[in-house]
Enzyme design. Sequence first.
Site, mmCIF file in Angstrom:
data_model
loop_
_atom_site.group_PDB
_atom_site.id
_atom_site.type_symbol
_atom_site.label_atom_id
_atom_site.label_comp_id
_atom_site.label_asym_id
_atom_site.label_seq_id
_atom_site.Cartn_x
_atom_site.Cartn_y
_atom_site.Cartn_z
ATOM 1 N N GLU A 2 0.808 -1.228 0.000
ATOM 2 C CA GLU A 2 0.000 0.000 0.000
ATOM 3 C C GLU A 2 0.845 1.284 0.000
ATOM 4 O O GLU A 2 0.361 2.356 0.356
ATOM 5 C CB GLU A 2 -0.986 -0.009 1.183
ATOM 6 C CG GLU A 2 -2.392 -0.444 0.784
ATOM 7 C CD GLU A 2 -2.545 -1.952 0.575
ATOM 8 O OE1 GLU A 2 -1.579 -2.706 0.825
ATOM 9 O OE2 GLU A 2 -3.619 -2.382 0.117
ATOM 10 N N TYR A 12 3.461 2.001 1.937
ATOM 11 C CA TYR A 12 4.054 2.371 3.231
ATOM 12 C C TYR A 12 5.579 2.124 3.209
ATOM 13 O O TYR A 12 6.135 1.693 2.198
ATOM 14 C CB TYR A 12 3.360 1.603 4.366
ATOM 15 C CG TYR A 12 1.919 2.056 4.595
ATOM 16 C CD1 TYR A 12 1.637 3.375 4.957
ATOM 17 C CD2 TYR A 12 0.850 1.179 4.446
ATOM 18 C CE1 TYR A 12 0.328 3.801 5.175
ATOM 19 C CE2 TYR A 12 -0.472 1.598 4.660
ATOM 20 C CZ TYR A 12 -0.725 2.906 5.026
ATOM 21 O OH TYR A 12 -2.006 3.335 5.235
ATOM 22 N N ARG A 61 2.373 -8.639 4.443
ATOM 23 C CA ARG A 61 1.470 -8.130 3.404
ATOM 24 C C ARG A 61 2.317 -7.633 2.260
ATOM 25 O O ARG A 61 3.026 -6.623 2.367
ATOM 26 C CB ARG A 61 0.600 -7.025 4.003
ATOM 27 C CG ARG A 61 -0.388 -6.443 3.038
ATOM 28 C CD ARG A 61 -1.828 -6.728 3.456
ATOM 29 N NE ARG A 61 -2.713 -5.857 2.722
ATOM 30 C CZ ARG A 61 -3.543 -5.013 3.296
ATOM 31 N NH1 ARG A 61 -3.626 -4.940 4.610
ATOM 32 N NH2 ARG A 61 -4.329 -4.273 2.570
ATOM 33 N N HIS A 101 -1.538 3.975 -1.755
ATOM 34 C CA HIS A 101 -2.616 4.919 -1.459
ATOM 35 C C HIS A 101 -2.649 6.085 -2.433
ATOM 36 O O HIS A 101 -3.692 6.687 -2.628
ATOM 37 C CB HIS A 101 -2.500 5.434 -0.019
ATOM 38 C CG HIS A 101 -2.919 4.394 0.986
ATOM 39 N ND1 HIS A 101 -4.049 3.615 0.838
ATOM 40 C CD2 HIS A 101 -2.366 3.998 2.155
ATOM 41 C CE1 HIS A 101 -4.167 2.793 1.858
ATOM 42 N NE2 HIS A 101 -3.153 2.997 2.668
ATOM 43 N N ALA A 140 -2.091 5.807 -5.605
ATOM 44 C CA ALA A 140 -2.400 5.311 -6.953
ATOM 45 C C ALA A 140 -3.664 5.989 -7.478
ATOM 46 O O ALA A 140 -4.577 6.293 -6.713
ATOM 47 C CB ALA A 140 -2.586 3.791 -6.929
ATOM 48 N N GLN A 192 -18.525 5.233 3.155
ATOM 49 C CA GLN A 192 -19.094 6.440 3.748
ATOM 50 C C GLN A 192 -18.939 6.539 5.260
ATOM 51 O O GLN A 192 -18.720 7.619 5.783
ATOM 52 C CB GLN A 192 -20.584 6.534 3.398
ATOM 53 C CG GLN A 192 -20.830 7.195 2.067
ATOM 54 C CD GLN A 192 -22.301 7.238 1.730
ATOM 55 O OE1 GLN A 192 -22.748 6.508 0.858
ATOM 56 N NE2 GLN A 192 -23.051 8.068 2.401
ATOM 57 N N LEU A 209 -29.185 14.572 3.043
ATOM 58 C CA LEU A 209 -29.625 13.261 3.516
ATOM 59 C C LEU A 209 -28.834 12.180 2.784
ATOM 60 O O LEU A 209 -28.613 12.265 1.593
ATOM 61 C CB LEU A 209 -31.113 13.058 3.176
ATOM 62 C CG LEU A 209 -31.566 11.622 3.420
ATOM 63 C CD1 LEU A 209 -31.685 11.354 4.901
ATOM 64 C CD2 LEU A 209 -32.848 11.314 2.703
#
Length: 671
Positions: free
Chosen positions: A166, A168, A216, A254, A256, A341, A655
């Site tokens: 990712e 890091y 990972r 991240h 990308a 969300q 909403l």
Amino acid sequence: MTSPYPHLLSPLDLGFTTLPNRVLMGSMHTGLEERGDWERVATYYAERARGGAGLIVTGGMAPNPEGAVFAGAAGLFTDQDIANHRLLTGRVHDAGGKIAMQILNAGRYAYVKDCVSASAIKSPISPFVPRELDEEGIEKQLDDYATAAARAHEAGYDGVEVMGSEGYLINQFLCLHTNHRTDRWGGSYENRMRFAVEAVRRVREAVGKDFIVIYRISLIDLVPNGQTWDQVLQLARAIEEAGATILNTGVGWHEARVPTIATSVPRAAFSWVTRKLMGTVGIPVITSNRINTPDVAETLLAEGCADMVSMARPFLADPDFVNKAAAGRADEIAPCIGCNQACLDHTFTGKISTCLVNPRACYEDELSYTPTDAPRSVAVVGAGPAGLMAALVADWRGHKVTLFERDTQIGGQLNMARVIPGKEEFHGLVAWFETMIARSRIDLRLNTDATPDALDGFDEVILASGVVPRDPHIPTRPGASVLTYVDVLRGGAEVGARVAVVGAGGIGFDVAEFLTHQGVSPTLDLEEWKREWGVTDPQLAPGGLATPEPPAPARAVTLLQRKSERPGKRLGKTTGWIHRTSLAARQVKMLGGVGYREITPDGIVLETDKGEELLPVDTVVLCTGQESLRSLADALQARGRGVHVIGGADVAAELDAKRAIDQGARLAAAL
Ligand code: NAP
Ligand code: SF4
């Protein structure tokens, strides 16, 4: 009885320990640890252990302050930290689970000014230029991985996951994109991978042999100058040699510009990359990303894509994922719809993560659906997300619920979301509500208008009657073609070849997406999706990046708004860029800072800083927000009846399904 998911539910023997099934609850940052309420952290993880996850991985824990994702992010530095973590490992073990701690050094992604990296190259997603580590600094970072692992061992964890993907720190050493060194930690791949291999070797040395060490590995970097497939294989073998027990799949940095977990990414979109690794190493391999049902997971394992499947967000949506699958009740699993969300968008705005479909996630101690000792008759008006959730929770608690819905089907606004290309997961959410209602005692009355008379006699009335589209009252000449988003998304209204979409909120973006697509949604066609976003086999191009080839748009669409800010600025923190990129690829023009003078048969007359301008279009679609539909509340109140108003009927502005479901659940939990 034969197992409904024979591959998914079969144990995985690691030699010194056996996992009960092939389900890994993947690492997710929730923000709970930073609040310091470790009881709450323990409850959150224990609930997922009780739900059957084969192995849980915690959110990333910093091995040192300079590697923390943000200042003050949780780590495992002091004796008190060890005691806190022991509380949670104990509770997970009591619940019959196993848990590993992820060690995450964010490198240049650390949102702290003394962050470090292989080279002093700033990331596009951080304001801080990292300090280039010298030899001594590298030694310290490597030792800190080992120390964190030893502390995790002491805190009672069953293992650790070393975060090597990712984008890091470890990934930063691996790729030329971020590693410009010329010493023994840079240059050749052998040098660049030294940091990763050494980290794993020292971690293994620190924890002894009977401890799970997951690494990972970034299988497809999705950034320029990413790793070649040969390099990935070379690393995988070296990491195995260094003592890893399991390899987990990491996908994309991240930074990308390819979405990797959003809802518009096809299900299991990257498992073909994991499959390429199968058979090349002797240790188990885990696949991940956009896997959200037991059926998808089972198919991946049956087809030999991986030995184990990682799911993270699905465990926010439903902690009982595995138990329900094992009991043959997979259709009762509350589905993660990949929306981000309430989870990632919360994380990136400093809020505690929760879940749009499960407001209890991370609030287990505060929000519970305990049986009532005073059952009452409850009328719920409106079967959109707010009303559905209120009805279900009231029913689960033992109230007698009648649910009135004017339409022929349940779902409300969800029925519009689910027809948007890239939002197909909403079908699953509506299906889940249908299943749960069918298995409840709720008296569902479709095609039924709830009148004040019909509501007489109920102990409680919950009004969730929703919203109507707002009419912006733009002067309109006869013969002009003007539609609302409801006409387009639900009514199947005919739309011309040139379209102006008035209003660039979430729905304006959705409508623009809907109108520019043709044929099968790329979310349901992996090869098409890969072409559109420029994803290819890392064996063909380093990092798996190709030139994006977006399809021709079905219509010429212009998206309009009055505000002069960039259209789409207020969309989801982690998904807004995907919507903007997707529409740009479909040649949608975006105009902000305009006024609307009139709509004529020739188009829409705009007021711009250059004066009046006709935008020639065949159809104008209004996406100008909503107004509450609450006349029934006024009628009931006039009769002196108390009524609970929720969802869009309560407040129409901004909403969304997250607020609606949360409000419905909390009201019904308190009845
Ligand atoms: P919205 O986000 O409030 O957007 C309404 C748009 O209409 C705005 O662009 C506003 O911009 C314009 N507008 C408002 N009143 C107007 C008027 N009188 N005349 C002309 N223009 C007017 O509403 P929405 O797009 O209908 O979305 C509703 C909710 O669903 C939002 O909370 C949204 O976040 C959520 N949603 C989210 C997504 C997502 O992708 N995350 C997707 C769909 C819906 P100006 O005032 O600048 O013109
Ligand atoms: Fe999944 Fe959305 Fe819930 Fe996050 S908020 S776990 S993406 S359903």
